[in-house]
Design a protein around this motif. Structure first.
Motif, PDB file in Angstrom:
ATOM      1  N   VAL A   1       0.871  -1.178   0.000  1.00 43.68           N
ATOM      2  CA  VAL A   1       0.000   0.000   0.000  1.00 43.68           C
ATOM      3  C   VAL A   1       0.905   1.225   0.000  1.00 43.68           C
ATOM      4  O   VAL A   1       1.730   1.400   0.904  1.00 43.68           O
ATOM      5  CB  VAL A   1      -0.927   0.011   1.224  1.00 43.68           C
ATOM      6  N   ALA A   2       0.782   2.026  -1.045  1.00 45.20           N
ATOM      7  CA  ALA A   2       1.639   3.204  -1.183  1.00 45.20           C
ATOM      8  C   ALA A   2       0.820   4.467  -0.974  1.00 45.20           C
ATOM      9  O   ALA A   2      -0.231   4.641  -1.584  1.00 45.20           O
ATOM     10  CB  ALA A   2       2.282   3.230  -2.570  1.00 45.20           C
ATOM     11  N   ASP A   3       1.337   5.322  -0.135  1.00 44.96           N
ATOM     12  CA  ASP A   3       0.696   6.609   0.131  1.00 44.96           C
ATOM     13  C   ASP A   3       1.436   7.680  -0.673  1.00 44.96           C
ATOM     14  O   ASP A   3       2.609   7.952  -0.416  1.00 44.96           O
ATOM     15  CB  ASP A   3       0.782   6.900   1.636  1.00 44.96           C
ATOM     16  N   TYR A   4       0.755   8.246  -1.640  1.00 40.52           N
ATOM     17  CA  TYR A   4       1.357   9.294  -2.473  1.00 40.52           C
ATOM     18  C   TYR A   4       0.926  10.689  -2.007  1.00 40.52           C
ATOM     19  O   TYR A   4       0.919  11.629  -2.798  1.00 40.52           O
ATOM     20  CB  TYR A   4       0.976   9.097  -3.930  1.00 40.52           C
ATOM     21  N   GLY A   5       0.586  10.787  -0.757  1.00 41.03           N
ATOM     22  CA  GLY A   5       0.196  12.087  -0.220  1.00 41.03           C
ATOM     23  C   GLY A   5      -1.070  12.585  -0.876  1.00 41.03           C
ATOM     24  O   GLY A   5      -2.087  11.882  -0.926  1.00 41.03           O
TER      25      GLY A   5
ATOM     26  N   TYR B   1      -2.690   3.936  -2.955  1.00 39.79           N
ATOM     27  CA  TYR B   1      -2.943   2.889  -3.949  1.00 39.79           C
ATOM     28  C   TYR B   1      -2.357   1.559  -3.479  1.00 39.79           C
ATOM     29  O   TYR B   1      -1.351   1.532  -2.761  1.00 39.79           O
ATOM     30  CB  TYR B   1      -2.277   3.232  -5.284  1.00 39.79           C
TER      31      TYR B   1
ATOM     32  N   PHE C   1      -0.293   9.364 -12.570  1.00 40.93           N
ATOM     33  CA  PHE C   1      -1.474   9.501 -11.712  1.00 40.93           C
ATOM     34  C   PHE C   1      -2.621  10.009 -12.579  1.00 40.93           C
ATOM     35  O   PHE C   1      -2.867  11.216 -12.673  1.00 40.93           O
ATOM     36  CB  PHE C   1      -1.180  10.443 -10.551  1.00 40.93           C
TER      37      PHE C   1
ATOM     38  N   ASP D   1       2.379  18.265  -5.998  1.00 40.76           N
ATOM     39  CA  ASP D   1       3.324  17.157  -5.934  1.00 40.76           C
ATOM     40  C   ASP D   1       4.709  17.625  -6.381  1.00 40.76           C
ATOM     41  O   ASP D   1       5.720  17.338  -5.728  1.00 40.76           O
ATOM     42  CB  ASP D   1       2.822  16.016  -6.819  1.00 40.76           C
TER      43      ASP D   1
ATOM     44  N   ALA E   1       7.554   9.165  -6.464  1.00 39.58           N
ATOM     45  CA  ALA E   1       7.708   8.196  -5.370  1.00 39.58           C
ATOM     46  C   ALA E   1       6.620   8.372  -4.319  1.00 39.58           C
ATOM     47  O   ALA E   1       6.034   9.451  -4.178  1.00 39.58           O
ATOM     48  CB  ALA E   1       9.082   8.354  -4.728  1.00 39.58           C
ATOM     49  N   PRO E   2       6.358   7.312  -3.575  1.00 34.79           N
ATOM     50  CA  PRO E   2       5.392   7.438  -2.478  1.00 34.79           C
ATOM     51  C   PRO E   2       5.968   8.258  -1.314  1.00 34.79           C
ATOM     52  O   PRO E   2       7.174   8.375  -1.159  1.00 34.79           O
ATOM     53  CB  PRO E   2       5.172   5.990  -2.028  1.00 34.79           C
ATOM     54  N   VAL E   3       5.055   8.780  -0.514  1.00 34.95           N
ATOM     55  CA  VAL E   3       5.449   9.367   0.767  1.00 34.95           C
ATOM     56  C   VAL E   3       5.833   8.246   1.725  1.00 34.95           C
ATOM     57  O   VAL E   3       6.806   8.334   2.468  1.00 34.95           O
ATOM     58  CB  VAL E   3       4.285  10.187   1.368  1.00 34.95           C
ATOM     59  N   ALA E   4       5.060   7.199   1.679  1.00 35.32           N
ATOM     60  CA  ALA E   4       5.293   6.040   2.554  1.00 35.32           C
ATOM     61  C   ALA E   4       4.759   4.809   1.849  1.00 35.32           C
ATOM     62  O   ALA E   4       3.851   4.893   1.025  1.00 35.32           O
ATOM     63  CB  ALA E   4       4.594   6.230   3.900  1.00 35.32           C
ATOM     64  N   ILE E   5       5.320   3.668   2.200  1.00 36.64           N
ATOM     65  CA  ILE E   5       4.861   2.415   1.615  1.00 36.64           C
ATOM     66  C   ILE E   5       5.029   1.307   2.637  1.00 36.64           C
ATOM     67  O   ILE E   5       5.989   1.300   3.405  1.00 36.64           O
ATOM     68  CB  ILE E   5       5.628   2.114   0.301  1.00 36.64           C
ATOM     69  N   HIS E   6       4.062   0.411   2.638  1.00 34.41           N
ATOM     70  CA  HIS E   6       4.162  -0.719   3.547  1.00 34.41           C
ATOM     71  C   HIS E   6       3.399  -1.902   2.970  1.00 34.41           C
ATOM     72  O   HIS E   6       2.576  -1.748   2.058  1.00 34.41           O
ATOM     73  CB  HIS E   6       3.630  -0.362   4.928  1.00 34.41           C
TER      74      HIS E   6
END
Lengths: 192, 326
Positions: free
Chosen positions: A145-149, A154, B280, B291, B321-326
């Motif tokens: 799960v990626a957070d693109y702000g 997604y 996007f 962005d 790139a993502p801000v965060a990913i998990h």
């Protein structure tokens, strides 16, 4: 017999080829005997999964994400194969694979089943044929799960989240692979 | 033209924005300096022509980010970049973006640059001398403005009687219906600042608009080990926080292309925006703009200062790139 050589460097060394006869000689007693014929750690699917661990990328704040954290497994898939001899020249091949898993992939446990038959064209030669089938053992990659702000959150392919591919399209590139489902093995051996 | 339309009798110069390199500047010919009067009468705009350049055929003018996107065959699909520029004058100059030395109009250069960065974005050309409204394409839109609208300093933006062309651009930037990449200018002043008694009123009109990005030029592409600094000619962000928050810089390596000026900075941001827009696909122009602004790097710049560099050096890789990913 010689197994087809597709071993990887790291785990090929761990492969053991054993022919341990358990029980009495079938030629003499016709008893059903079972032999451990192969213990092998690693497979091409294991190697492929390990290859996913190479690389990484920066997040928006510049912090580095290494794929290794998602694709490193402490256990490598192990297959153990047996031969249950039914007659002097035939037997059933069977085995199990343990599978392996990491945070973002899984190789499922597997079962192998097949048969072996052999004939002796001459006193010092052997022609053998085996067919084995494998059930299970699939390699499946899990999404992240990626957070693109501001651009949203997604479900993505972990490895492609920072690339140019649209997030939803990265899921097309999740690895889903199957082991060899059917193996046909023909061997001719001459002793001199 | 009605009196209401032309609110003030000022002379606005429509100026394309290559750097004025004194040592290499070509003399302007009559055509190059010719006035382009929107409706005649009180307000005329005139095109000032780019400077001479040394041509040096190299292919490493892009930042590593852009090069990687290009090498990967990234297409910028689904986004339209409209280049509002000079496509009709007799003014041409030499340069080389790595695909051979050419002798082209200013708009042909900026169009080529944007199309190289986002090769499959739809590229439209709008000659700025027409003054007619800039139409938007269906889907996501980026407008590239490598020119300025100059007039005597001291007026307010509201006093300017804009042509329909600039009216439409300003409207798009206000409503957030298109990303507007605006060359900051080459006068070594703050955005909207006074130079030779004149101001770029298009800059002033775009300040505070949600999808306007002012683009300054760095002399090189920056890295953490080889930091970049503002090109000597480039306008800078200045002390206005509103400008700072919508100001980006990118490398314009004119020593490799023979092309200098913030004219060639804006198309890079246009291309970046197209690439982000094609990744996007549901993002709005405001989201894409933010962005780009929010992911700019400051650690690749010499003595980062928001009054100089605004948000910093645009980073395509971080914007993707993502801000965060998990």
């Amino acid at each position: 017999m010689r197994e087809r050589s597709n071993n990887r460097d790291g785990f090929g060394a761990a492969a053991l080829l054993l022919c341990v006869v358990v029980g009495a000689s079938p030629a003499m007693t016709q008893e059903v005997t079972t032999s451990l014929v192969n213990i092998h750690q690693g497979s091409w699917l294991s190697d492929r999964a390990r290859g996913l661990a190479n690389g990484g990328y920066e997040l928006q704040d510049g912090s580095w994400v290494s794929f290794n954290r998602w694709y490193h497994s402490n256990w490598v898939d192990m297959q153990v194969d047996f031969l249950t001899q039914l007659t002097e020249n035939s037997g059933i091949l069977w085995g199990v694979g343990t599978g392996e898993r990491a945070e973002k992939y899984r190789i499922a446990p597997s079962l192998k089943l097949g048969f072996l038959t052999q004939t002796h064209p001459s006193l010092n030669s052997t022609l053998s044929l085996s067919v084995t089938s494998t059930v299970g053992g699939n390699l499946s990659e899990k999404p992240c799960v990626a957070d693109y702000g501001e651009l949203g959150t997604y479900s993505v392919n972990c490895r492609l989240a920072a690339g140019e591919t649209a997030p939803e399209d990265t899921l097309k590139y999740l690895v889903n692979a199957t082991p060899e489902r059917l193996r046909l093995w023909l061997n001719y051996r001459v002793t001199f | 033209m009605s009196g209401n339309f032309w609110k003030l009798g000022i002379a606005a110069a429509l100026t394309i924005l290559p750097a004025s390199i004194a040592s290499a500047q070509e003399a302007l010919d009559a055509d190059q300096a010719a006035a382009l009067c929107h409706g005649g009468g009180s307000i005329c705009v005139s095109a000032k022509i780019p400077v001479a350049r040394t041509t040096q055929a190299v292919q490493s003018w892009m930042s590593p980010d852009v090069g990687a996107a290009w090498a990967a065959g990234y297409k910028g699909k689904g986004v339209t970049i409209t280049i509002v520029d000079d496509f009709s004058s007799s003014s041409r100059f030499s340069g080389n973006f790595g695909i051979g030395t050419r002798y082209q109009r200013h708009g042909e250069w900026t169009r080529e640059e944007a199309s190289m960065i986002a090769p499959a974005a739809t590229i439209r050309s709008k000659d700025f001398s027409t003054g007619s409204a800039v139409p938007l394409a269906s889907g996501r839109n980026v407008l590239n403005l490598s020119y300025g609208m100059y007039a005597n300093a001291g007026y307010s933006v509201n006093q300017i009687g804009w042509a329909k062309e600039e009216q439409s651009i300003i409207s798009y930037a206000s409503k957030g219906s298109a990303i507007v990449s605006k060359a900051a200018g080459n006068d070594s002043v703050a955005v909207g600042g006074v130079t030779s008694g004149q101001q770029d009123y298009l800059d002033l009109a775009l300040i505070g608009k949600p999808t306007a990005i002012f683009v300054g030029a760095l002399s090189t592409n920056g890295t953490t080990s080889n930091k970049a600094q503002l090109a000597w000619y480039s306008n800078y962000a200045g002390s206005d926080p509103t400008v700072q928050s919508h100001f980006l810089v990118v490398g314009v390596e004119g020593d490799k292309t023979g092309l200098y000026g913030t004219s060639f900075a804006a198309p890079i941001i246009s291309g970046y925006a197209a690439i982000i827009g094609s990744k996007f696909t549901k993002a709005t122009p405001v989201q894409i703009t933010n962005d780009l602004l929010n992911t700019a790097r400051t650690d690749t710049l010499v003595n980062y200062d928001p009054s100089v560099y605004g948000k910093g050096e645009a980073s395509l890789s971080r914007a993707l790139a993502p801000v965060a990913i998990h």
